[in-house]
Design an enzyme around this catalytic site. Sequence first.
Site, mmCIF file in Angstrom:
data_model
loop_
_atom_site.group_PDB
_atom_site.id
_atom_site.type_symbol
_atom_site.label_atom_id
_atom_site.label_comp_id
_atom_site.label_asym_id
_atom_site.label_seq_id
_atom_site.Cartn_x
_atom_site.Cartn_y
_atom_site.Cartn_z
ATOM 1 N N CYS A 1 30.406 11.906 59.458
ATOM 2 C CA CYS A 1 31.237 10.826 59.961
ATOM 3 C C CYS A 1 32.638 11.236 60.295
ATOM 4 C CB CYS A 1 31.339 9.972 58.806
ATOM 5 S SG CYS A 1 29.845 9.058 58.326
ATOM 6 N N CYS B 1 32.183 8.978 52.728
ATOM 7 C CA CYS B 1 33.572 9.251 53.139
ATOM 8 C C CYS B 1 34.485 8.745 52.153
ATOM 9 C CB CYS B 1 33.850 8.384 54.498
ATOM 10 S SG CYS B 1 32.846 9.265 55.934
ATOM 11 N N ASN C 1 32.488 10.993 64.962
ATOM 12 C CA ASN C 1 31.066 11.252 64.073
ATOM 13 C C ASN C 1 30.239 12.076 65.088
ATOM 14 O OD1 ASN C 1 31.262 8.851 65.896
ATOM 15 N ND2 ASN C 1 29.302 8.178 64.840
ATOM 16 N N ILE C 2 29.575 12.828 64.413
ATOM 17 C CA ILE C 2 28.700 13.971 65.128
ATOM 18 C C ILE C 2 27.211 13.998 64.579
ATOM 19 C CG2 ILE C 2 28.293 16.268 65.749
ATOM 20 C CD1 ILE C 2 31.382 16.423 64.991
ATOM 21 N N GLU C 3 26.346 13.310 65.293
ATOM 22 C CA GLU C 3 25.103 12.965 64.676
ATOM 23 C C GLU C 3 24.118 14.209 64.917
ATOM 24 O OE1 GLU C 3 24.878 7.961 65.286
ATOM 25 O OE2 GLU C 3 23.872 9.527 66.783
ATOM 26 N N GLU D 1 35.448 10.280 59.722
ATOM 27 C CA GLU D 1 36.312 10.576 58.602
ATOM 28 C C GLU D 1 36.408 11.717 58.035
ATOM 29 O OE1 GLU D 1 35.206 5.945 58.368
ATOM 30 O OE2 GLU D 1 34.268 8.119 58.898
ATOM 31 N N CYS E 1 32.033 4.820 54.901
ATOM 32 C CA CYS E 1 30.528 4.653 54.267
ATOM 33 C C CYS E 1 31.101 5.450 52.945
ATOM 34 C CB CYS E 1 29.476 5.522 55.029
ATOM 35 S SG CYS E 1 30.124 7.519 54.697
#
Length: 134
Positions: A53, A89, A42-44, A55, A86
């Site tokens: 996310c 995804c 995941n990359i915020e 996935e 989520c």
Amino acid sequence: MNKESLINEAKKIREKAYVPYSEFPVGAALTTKSGKVYTGCNIENAAFPVTCCAERVAIFKAIADGEREFSEMAVVADTERPVPPCGSCRQVMSEFFKPTMTVHLTNLHNNTKTVSVEELLPFSFQPDDLHNKE
């Protein structure tokens, strides 16, 4: 690739997650029918809606590389129960994965729940739903 190896790939990429806001790293590993493995973390972003996310990162990397047929996926996070994907995804999975494809949901305690894409998102919105049948 066997299930344990796939889960280990997800655990390794989880360490590369960029999560300064949630501090909740997630890793995903995806195998293709051709035998390639694609990983994602995941990359915020400070603008939360543009966060991606793990996935979806793995799926989008594979799609961008021309892959269209997938075998199985593993998703891992530091949760009490096996980590559930989520809703976003799940919808992306239903677009690119066959309903019967295997998804291994796990945590750092080696608790694993193996499900199909159909079990993750029953009665999902599909590309055929976009076409007017009148």
